[in-house]
Design a protein around this motif. Structure first.
Motif, mmCIF file in Angstrom:
data_model
loop_
_atom_site.group_PDB
_atom_site.id
_atom_site.type_symbol
_atom_site.label_atom_id
_atom_site.label_comp_id
_atom_site.label_asym_id
_atom_site.label_seq_id
_atom_site.Cartn_x
_atom_site.Cartn_y
_atom_site.Cartn_z
ATOM 1 N N ARG A 54 0.776 -1.223 -0.007
ATOM 2 C CA ARG A 54 -0.148 -0.144 0.243
ATOM 3 C C ARG A 54 0.928 1.296 0.120
ATOM 4 O O ARG A 54 0.388 2.143 -0.708
ATOM 5 N N VAL A 55 2.016 1.302 0.729
ATOM 6 C CA VAL A 55 2.866 2.257 0.733
ATOM 7 C C VAL A 55 3.567 2.634 -0.682
ATOM 8 O O VAL A 55 3.897 3.561 -1.156
ATOM 9 N N ALA A 56 3.794 1.269 -1.128
ATOM 10 C CA ALA A 56 4.366 1.592 -2.539
ATOM 11 C C ALA A 56 3.450 2.148 -3.655
ATOM 12 O O ALA A 56 3.636 3.034 -4.481
ATOM 13 N N LEU A 57 2.136 1.705 -3.375
ATOM 14 C CA LEU A 57 1.090 2.424 -4.356
ATOM 15 C C LEU A 57 1.024 3.766 -4.102
ATOM 16 O O LEU A 57 0.812 4.649 -5.074
ATOM 17 N N MET A 58 0.855 4.020 -2.911
ATOM 18 C CA MET A 58 1.114 5.476 -2.499
ATOM 19 C C MET A 58 2.264 6.315 -2.871
ATOM 20 O O MET A 58 1.717 7.543 -3.568
ATOM 21 N N LEU A 59 3.064 5.784 -2.745
ATOM 22 C CA LEU A 59 4.451 6.508 -3.546
ATOM 23 C C LEU A 59 4.539 6.762 -4.838
ATOM 24 O O LEU A 59 4.696 7.556 -5.785
ATOM 25 N N LEU A 60 3.985 5.781 -5.665
ATOM 26 C CA LEU A 60 3.791 5.611 -7.222
ATOM 27 C C LEU A 60 2.767 6.734 -7.400
ATOM 28 O O LEU A 60 3.054 7.624 -8.495
ATOM 29 N N MET A 61 1.695 6.928 -6.780
ATOM 30 C CA MET A 61 0.611 7.790 -7.036
ATOM 31 C C MET A 61 1.438 9.193 -6.756
ATOM 32 O O MET A 61 1.194 10.482 -7.521
ATOM 33 N N LEU A 62 2.031 9.401 -5.603
ATOM 34 C CA LEU A 62 2.625 10.899 -5.096
ATOM 35 C C LEU A 62 3.662 11.150 -6.137
ATOM 36 O O LEU A 62 3.757 11.992 -6.705
ATOM 37 N N LEU A 63 4.354 10.158 -6.706
ATOM 38 C CA LEU A 63 5.429 10.508 -7.946
ATOM 39 C C LEU A 63 4.757 10.902 -9.138
ATOM 40 O O LEU A 63 5.287 12.000 -9.783
ATOM 41 N N ALA A 64 3.693 10.586 -9.415
ATOM 42 C CA ALA A 64 2.960 11.165 -10.539
ATOM 43 C C ALA A 64 2.530 12.328 -10.216
ATOM 44 O O ALA A 64 2.176 13.458 -11.444
ATOM 45 N N VAL A 65 1.976 12.800 -9.212
ATOM 46 C CA VAL A 65 1.314 14.056 -8.743
ATOM 47 C C VAL A 65 2.568 15.057 -8.680
ATOM 48 O O VAL A 65 2.380 16.090 -9.344
ATOM 49 N N ALA A 66 3.703 14.566 -8.209
ATOM 50 C CA ALA A 66 4.908 15.387 -8.184
ATOM 51 C C ALA A 66 5.349 15.765 -9.514
ATOM 52 O O ALA A 66 5.967 16.807 -9.601
ATOM 53 N N ALA A 67 5.011 15.131 -10.562
ATOM 54 C CA ALA A 67 5.419 15.336 -11.807
ATOM 55 C C ALA A 67 4.752 16.332 -12.528
ATOM 56 O O ALA A 67 5.067 16.888 -13.698
ATOM 57 N N VAL A 68 3.271 16.529 -11.946
ATOM 58 C CA VAL A 68 2.577 17.630 -12.658
ATOM 59 C C VAL A 68 3.076 18.990 -12.832
ATOM 60 O O VAL A 68 3.134 19.643 -14.063
ATOM 61 N N PRO A 69 3.790 19.593 -11.884
ATOM 62 C CA PRO A 69 4.547 20.900 -11.870
ATOM 63 C C PRO A 69 5.426 21.046 -13.084
ATOM 64 O O PRO A 69 5.557 21.982 -13.798
ATOM 65 N N GLY A 70 6.043 19.900 -13.443
ATOM 66 C CA GLY A 70 6.953 19.825 -14.431
ATOM 67 C C GLY A 70 6.513 20.169 -15.878
ATOM 68 O O GLY A 70 7.301 20.371 -16.803
ATOM 69 N N SER A 71 5.157 19.645 -15.864
ATOM 70 C CA SER A 71 4.702 19.774 -17.424
ATOM 71 C C SER A 71 3.684 21.117 -17.318
ATOM 72 O O SER A 71 3.206 21.554 -18.432
ATOM 73 N N ILE A 72 3.399 21.775 -16.266
ATOM 74 C CA ILE A 72 2.647 23.172 -16.085
ATOM 75 C C ILE A 72 3.564 24.526 -16.241
ATOM 76 O O ILE A 72 3.427 25.202 -16.862
ATOM 77 N N LEU A 73 4.764 24.490 -15.332
ATOM 78 C CA LEU A 73 5.673 25.510 -15.289
ATOM 79 C C LEU A 73 6.839 25.198 -16.061
ATOM 80 O O LEU A 73 7.127 24.137 -16.415
ATOM 81 N N PRO A 74 7.329 26.325 -16.540
ATOM 82 C CA PRO A 74 8.554 26.289 -17.316
ATOM 83 C C PRO A 74 9.805 25.820 -16.631
ATOM 84 O O PRO A 74 9.823 25.919 -15.426
ATOM 85 N N GLN A 75 10.439 25.109 -17.313
ATOM 86 C CA GLN A 75 11.565 24.093 -16.695
ATOM 87 C C GLN A 75 12.994 24.938 -16.980
ATOM 88 O O GLN A 75 13.332 25.073 -18.141
ATOM 89 N N ARG A 76 13.584 25.155 -16.205
ATOM 90 C CA ARG A 76 15.110 25.878 -16.497
ATOM 91 C C ARG A 76 16.028 25.059 -17.302
ATOM 92 O O ARG A 76 16.544 25.589 -18.144
#
Length: 577
Positions: A54-76
């Motif tokens: 269950r923690v592995a699944l939570m971390l996998l979902m958290l990783l997907a959520v954490a990647a969202v700003p990388g596709s919305i905000l400009p990256q240096r």
């Protein structure tokens, strides 16, 4: 009832004994003393929580959520100019986002922490399961239960074959035809005679078959998680070792595979410029095809870039690059990303000095290749102002009655260059990077006519026109070369990413569609039939059990009974009677 302070739930003694001697109950108001967890226990508990699924699944979902700003905000790393623009437009929020690493998400501390925790969680979850699965695969199928009446799938029948023949036939059927890929793991055995007990009748010596299938379900599950782990490692290494560059190349010219030769270049943390293979490439010519019929007029049909590649050893070879057909050179792929026109423009200042000369890429803005471009002319002669020319290149121009012009076809059948003139400080001496395709007119003065309208300079190939206000002249060369936008990508992890993705998909399919079943068979000879002097009759019982709902379990049991030589079910006997 005893006093509430000494009450024990029903079935539990009201006193504790050790060695047969009564021990007094705990004093009133005191509960059981729990052992201290300690730092080792805390670490063990933390590890078990981290390595749970269950923690592995939570971390996998958290990783997907954490990647969202990388596709919305400009990256240096990809677009530093866009980051600077964002910081200028949002000074307060941009400063905090920059501190938190939102402009370089995939290299930030918090994203790396989630990534590493997911990696550790998967490793800690997979390794114990793999060891347990390896032990289970080597273990024998579970022994035959004493009673079959309680199982959800059952079948009974009789046969004239002996119990040994029944066991051999059923075992061969359950193992399947392919010995290297057995359907069931099968174990045959024998049971001693059983005396009558209560309502359970006596039973003579029996032959048994215990079979189990479905271990591929757990194997597929483990393959899926191992592939997911390999996918994470591959993506991480790819981000560390990849590089990508973009370059605009005009006909007759080329570029070398060096960092300084690319218009834009990005790379991973482990990239070294010395790792670039020193090849070069020249664009010989570019061909484009567009539809001319009325149904699909001006729609693109084909784009082909004819290039010559020079290897590090000096060998040359002719190649072509098409859309979705990249050129591969030493593990790197070169894609055709765009194309357009790069008219050759020469500007002389008021003193007659050549202030600018070169090919200027104009970027297409519509399907008719109406292309916008900018020419930035520095001051050459002392005391003269800098010039900025901005306008459009029209491949097939039509000039309207009001003086406006537009392009009616993408091919250069009747080219026209339309320019507006600005003078002032272009900001070229301030040391701030600028976009070569944009002209900041905030500190520039446009050239206007007597009516206050901006002056437009119209040029056709081979013509020279005077600039307004005596600023000089501008010349458009006779030939209008084409340019291509090339994108070179090198990612050593792509093959591994594809391999692990296919393995994950295959493992998941096996895990989802492999049923977990157990089948038991018991056969014995009826003693009454032998005692009556008739032919011996062997009774056969088959039972099946599945993990979860399994609509095919009863069919599996029926097929096992049908594999018995000369098997007769109760239905067959009733039909004959």
């Amino acid at each position: 009832m005893s006093d509430s302070t000494t009450y024990r739930p029903e079935g539990i003694a009201d006193e504790f004994t050790e060695g047969g001697t009564a021990r007094e109950a705990p004093a009133s108001g005191t509960g059981p003393t729990l052992p201290a967890l300690g730092w080792r226990g805390t670490l063990r508990w933390t590890w078990r929580q981290l390595t749970s699924m269950r923690v592995a699944l939570m971390l996998l979902m958290l990783l997907a959520v954490a990647a969202v700003p990388g596709s919305i905000l400009p990256q240096r790393p990809q677009d530093p100019a866009a980051v600077l623009t964002y910081l200028a437009d949002h000074p307060t929020a941009g400063e905090w986002l920059d501190r938190l690493g939102f402009f370089d998400v995939y290299s930030s501390v918090w994203f790396s922490a989630i990534y590493l925790l997911l990696f550790v969680s998967l490793v800690g979850c997979i390794v114990p399961r793999t060891v347990a699965h390896a032990r289970a695969v080597r273990a024998r199928p579970p022994r035959t239960p004493a009673r079959f009446e309680r199982f959800p799938a059952r079948a009974e029948g009789t046969t004239s074959a002996s119990p040994d023949e029944v066991a051999d036939a059923v075992a061969a059927h359950l193992r399947g035809r392919l010995s290297w890929l057995p359907t069931f793991r099968v174990d045959t055995g024998a049971e001693e005679p059983r005396p009558a007990r209560g309502t359970v009748p006596a039973r003579p010596a029996t032959r048994t078959v215990a079979a189990e299938r479905g271990y591929l379900r757990e194997t597929g599950n483990l393959v899926f998680h191992l592939a997911l782990l390999g996918l994470l490692v591959s993506v991480a290494l790819g981000q560390l070792m990849h590089y990508r560059g973009q370059a605009i190349v005009t006909e007759g010219r080329g570029f070398a595979n060096a960092v300084v030769d690319y218009d834009t270049f990005e790379s991973g943390a482990w990239f070294s410029p010395s790792s670039l293979v020193p090849f070069s490439m020249t664009l010989d010519r570019f061909e484009s095809q567009f539809a001319t019929d009325t149904v699909a007029f001006a729609q693109a049909r084909d784009f082909t870039a004819f290039v010559t590649v020079t290897e590090p050893g000096g060998e040359q070879r002719a190649e072509t690059i098409k859309v979705n057909e990249p050129l591969q050179v030493d593990g790197s792929k070169i894609y055709l990303q765009g194309n357009g026109f790069a008219p050759e423009i020469t500007v002389h200042d008021a003193e007659g000095q050549v202030a600018f000369a070169g090919r200027v890429p104009f970027l297409p803005e519509d399907t008719m290749y109406t292309s916008r471009g900018v020419v930035k002319v520095p001051d050459v002669s002392p005391g003269l102002e800098q010039l900025g020319l901005v306008g459009y290149f029209l491949p097939t121009a039509v000039v309207e009655a009001d003086g406006s012009a537009r392009s009616v076809f993408p091919q250069p059948t009747d080219p026209l260059l339309v320019l507006e003139v600005y003078r002032g400080d272009l900001g070229l001496d301030e040391g701030v990077p600028q976009n070569v395709y944009r002209l900041d007119t905030a500190n520039l003065t446009p050239s206007v006519d007597a009516d206050g309208e901006r002056v437009k300079v119209l040029l056709r190939p081979g013509e020279t026109a005077e600039l307004p206000d005596g600023l000089g002249t501008v010349t458009l060369a006779q030939d209008v070369p084409r340019y291509v936008a090339l994108d070179l990508r090198h990612d050593p992890s792509l093959g591994w990413v594809l391999t692990f993705s296919l393995l994950a998909l295959g493992g998941l399919a096996v895990s989802l569609f492999t049923p977990r079943r157990r089948v038991w068979v018991r056969s014995w000879t009826e003693p009454d039939a032998e005692g009556a002097g008739g032919a011996a009759v062997t009774r056969v019982e088959v039972a099946g059990l599945a993990r979860g709902d399994d609509a095919g379990l009863q069919d599996e049991v029926d097929r096992a009974l049908a594999a018995v030589p000369g098997a007769r079910t109760a239905t067959d006997t009733t039909t004959e009677g």
